[in-house]
Scaffold this motif. Structure first.
Motif, PDB file in Angstrom:
ATOM      1  N   SER A  92      -6.242 -18.446  29.367  1.00 30.77           N
ATOM      2  CA  SER A  92      -5.968 -17.021  29.142  1.00 30.77           C
ATOM      3  C   SER A  92      -5.290 -16.808  27.788  1.00 30.77           C
ATOM      4  O   SER A  92      -5.558 -15.823  27.090  1.00 30.77           O
ATOM      5  CB  SER A  92      -5.094 -16.456  30.264  1.00 30.77           C
ATOM      6  OG  SER A  92      -5.763 -16.519  31.502  1.00 30.77           O
ATOM      7  N   ASP A 141     -12.538 -15.348  28.874  1.00 32.69           N
ATOM      8  CA  ASP A 141     -12.943 -14.148  29.607  1.00 32.69           C
ATOM      9  C   ASP A 141     -13.346 -14.513  31.037  1.00 32.69           C
ATOM     10  O   ASP A 141     -14.497 -14.906  31.288  1.00 32.69           O
ATOM     11  CB  ASP A 141     -14.096 -13.457  28.883  1.00 32.69           C
ATOM     12  CG  ASP A 141     -14.347 -12.049  29.398  1.00 32.69           C
ATOM     13  OD1 ASP A 141     -14.010 -11.780  30.562  1.00 32.69           O
ATOM     14  OD2 ASP A 141     -14.866 -11.224  28.622  1.00 32.69           O
ATOM     15  N   ASN A 165     -13.660 -12.516  33.540  1.00 29.66           N
ATOM     16  CA  ASN A 165     -14.614 -11.549  34.081  1.00 29.66           C
ATOM     17  C   ASN A 165     -16.043 -12.000  33.819  1.00 29.66           C
ATOM     18  O   ASN A 165     -16.907 -11.904  34.700  1.00 29.66           O
ATOM     19  CB  ASN A 165     -14.381 -10.165  33.455  1.00 29.66           C
ATOM     20  CG  ASN A 165     -13.211  -9.450  34.085  1.00 29.66           C
ATOM     21  OD1 ASN A 165     -12.991  -9.559  35.286  1.00 29.66           O
ATOM     22  ND2 ASN A 165     -12.454  -8.738  33.278  1.00 29.66           N
ATOM     23  N   LYS A 166     -16.302 -12.503  32.610  1.00 32.50           N
ATOM     24  CA  LYS A 166     -17.640 -13.024  32.305  1.00 32.50           C
ATOM     25  C   LYS A 166     -17.947 -14.253  33.159  1.00 32.50           C
ATOM     26  O   LYS A 166     -19.084 -14.443  33.604  1.00 32.50           O
ATOM     27  CB  LYS A 166     -17.743 -13.371  30.822  1.00 32.50           C
ATOM     28  CG  LYS A 166     -18.028 -12.177  29.921  1.00 32.50           C
ATOM     29  CD  LYS A 166     -18.382 -12.639  28.516  1.00 32.50           C
ATOM     30  CE  LYS A 166     -18.905 -11.474  27.670  1.00 32.50           C
ATOM     31  NZ  LYS A 166     -17.907 -10.427  27.469  1.00 32.50           N
ATOM     32  N   HIS A 169     -18.607 -12.823  36.837  1.00 35.56           N
ATOM     33  CA  HIS A 169     -19.636 -11.803  36.996  1.00 35.56           C
ATOM     34  C   HIS A 169     -20.921 -12.095  36.221  1.00 35.56           C
ATOM     35  O   HIS A 169     -21.973 -11.570  36.577  1.00 35.56           O
ATOM     36  CB  HIS A 169     -19.095 -10.431  36.558  1.00 35.56           C
ATOM     37  CG  HIS A 169     -17.969  -9.935  37.400  1.00 35.56           C
ATOM     38  ND1 HIS A 169     -18.125  -9.577  38.724  1.00 35.56           N
ATOM     39  CD2 HIS A 169     -16.648  -9.744  37.116  1.00 35.56           C
ATOM     40  CE1 HIS A 169     -16.967  -9.180  39.220  1.00 35.56           C
ATOM     41  NE2 HIS A 169     -16.047  -9.282  38.265  1.00 35.56           N
ATOM     42  N   SER A 170     -20.828 -12.902  35.172  1.00 41.45           N
ATOM     43  CA  SER A 170     -22.002 -13.096  34.311  1.00 41.45           C
ATOM     44  C   SER A 170     -22.272 -14.560  34.019  1.00 41.45           C
ATOM     45  O   SER A 170     -22.878 -14.904  33.012  1.00 41.45           O
ATOM     46  CB  SER A 170     -21.807 -12.337  32.980  1.00 41.45           C
ATOM     47  OG  SER A 170     -21.541 -10.982  33.211  1.00 41.45           O
TER      48      SER A 170
END
Length: 479
Positions: free
Chosen positions: A128, A133, A135-136, A139-140
């Motif tokens: 961090s 990231d 979130n990536k 989610h991705s």
């Protein structure tokens, strides 16, 4: 974001962040680059790193023992970001071009396939701090399948009711009438689903199939995790691991080990702080090491290089690793040419031949050789072992606390008690001054000499027992 870096006069590098949104559109380009590459450099960011269960490394470790400790350490570590830097070689101009990619990679559920991932608080906080990231990641991410998962899904797809069961077990498909879809679904759709789930495994399989040289920095953990996470669980014994690496990968080079050789052959006046990736890169790019490889120039085009290195971003670290590799193999080749003009532009074969000594050897800490050799299983060099006993005619028990204190004043060590009177001590190096310092308070003997004397005593004692009519009146003391 695209970054262009020139090697020589016209080659360039591209840095691309890869998620599930752009993976399949970029896949043909990446595969083509891998096919044309001279070597691949890798880097990983991990979900966790340390634990309190794994046994510490020791100077006494054999390759087998060291491998088992590493195997235990990586058993529940997951690579959550994989950096791949693809270096191509222009034979005409003898320059390297590189394309660099950073993949967020994480397992995903599919039909009956599920995984468990362990995270460590300190690793999350560390990543961090470097703007990882998450979130990536969640989610991705780009998915992957292990060998076992792939075989299981292929087997399940043989079931005629596969899609009906698949739709039933996935909430987002429960409102779809599977009977209506069954008339249009065919083997191509099954193959498409499997390919989507394979994800980054497509690239790893390609690197494996082509047996491209793999470059890493301090990459013992990376290589074991690459095996354990993307192929199959690590085998229990080191020989099986060696066989898998030999059959599935090209030669592997660790820039941490190459750094030791470069340090040995360059000027002792050079200011080189350490062997971390950032220190080596700084030394080679803008420090005193730049003068040794000036014929290989690397220049950013189209964007200014950040003032600070983008460390702990897997794609950038893979690029830095490959950069250091190119520079160091050029230095090693150039400075080894005693009767030739130095700092020339060499062929790829010449460059790789100059580092044959480091092929398939991985750096490991706290070992006599600092090497985990993927080609042999020889024991560590026992010439770095000493037998230590108290001085005097009669045996006297060692004061272990005092002995450890005395040893700490000299250098790093590991110790094993062979008896109350005798200690076996391993050192990272052996020097006459080290022995001289110990001989002030102790009887010191080289371990190989001690073993030879012990074997001779055993032979003499056995011979006396076997002679008819003779028995030793005094027991032979075997220490």
């Amino acid at each position: 974001m695209n970054i262009y870096i020139l090697l020589g006069s016209y080659n360039f590098t591209k840095f691309v962040l890869i998620t599930c949104e752009n993976f399949y559109s970029k896949l043909p380009v990446i595969e083509d680059a891998i096919k044309k590459s001279a070597f691949i450099s890798l880097d990983m960011e991990f979900s966790k790193l340390y634990d309190n269960v794994s046994k510490p490394f020791s100077f006494f470790d054999t390759n087998e023992e060291r491998y088992k400790k590493l195997r235990q350490q990586v058993s529940d570590i997951t690579c959550i970001q994989l950096g791949i830097a693809i270096y191509a070689y222009d034979a005409n101009n003898k320059t390297f071009g590189v394309s660099t990619y950073s993949f967020y990679t994480y397992p995903t559920t599919f039909y009956k396939s599920d995984s468990v991932v362990n995270f460590q608080t300190s690793c999350i906080e560390f990543l961090s701090k470097f703007n990882f990231d998450f979130n990536k990641l969640f989610h991705s991410r780009v998915p992957y399948l292990t060998n076992e998962q792939e075989l299981k899904i292929r087997s399940d797809m043989l079931d005629e009711l596969f899609f009906e069961k698949y739709f039933e077990t996935n909430l987002k498909f429960r409102n779809i009438n599977s009977e209506t879809l069954n008339s249009t679904i065919n083997e191509n759709l099954k193959l498409s689903l499997l390919n989507k789930m394979m994800g980054i495994k497509h690239l790893i399989n390609l690197i494996s199939k082509l047996k491209k040289p793999i470059i890493g920095h301090n990459c013992a953990l990376d290589i074991l995790i690459l095996y354990n996470q993307f192929f199959t669980p690590l085998p229990e014994n080191f020989k099986d691991f060696q066989n898998f690496v030999f059959n599935n990968f090209g030669p592997i080079y660790d820039t941490k080990l190459l750094c030791k050789e470069v340090k040995r052959i360059v000027s002792t006046n050079d200011k080189w702080m350490g062997s971390s990736l950032s220190e080596i890169y700084s030394y080679l790019k803008e420090g005193e090491g730049e003068k040794y490889s000036s014929t290989i120039s690397i220049q950013l085009i189209g964007i200014e290089e950040p003032q600070d290195m983008k460390l702990h971003h897997a794609g950038w670290d893979a690029y830095y690793t490959g950069y250091c590799f190119v520079k160091m193999i050029h230095i090693i080749k150039s400075l080894s040419c005693k009767n030739e003009q130095r700092n020339l532009r060499y062929t790829l074969t010449e460059l790789f031949k100059s580092i044959e000594f480091s092929k398939n050897k991985l750096f490991t800490s706290r070992s006599i050789s600092n090497i985990l050799d993927l080609e042999t299983n020889e024991h560590n060099n026992q010439t770095n072992y000493l037998i230590i006993q108290n001085k005097g005619t009669f045996y006297k028990a060692l004061d272990l606390k005092k002995l450890k204190y005395d040893l700490k004043q000299i250098c790093n060590f590991d110790i094993k008690l062979l008896s109350n009177y005798t200690a076996l001590v391993a050192f990272p190096f052996m020097h006459s001054r080290l022995i001289y310092a110990l001989k002030t308070n102790y009887n010191v003997e080289n371990y190989t000499i001690y073993q030879k004397k012990k074997r001779n005593k055993q032979i003499i004692g056995f011979s006396l027992v076997m002679l008819p009519g003779l028995r030793p009146t005094v027991p032979v003391r075997l220490q």
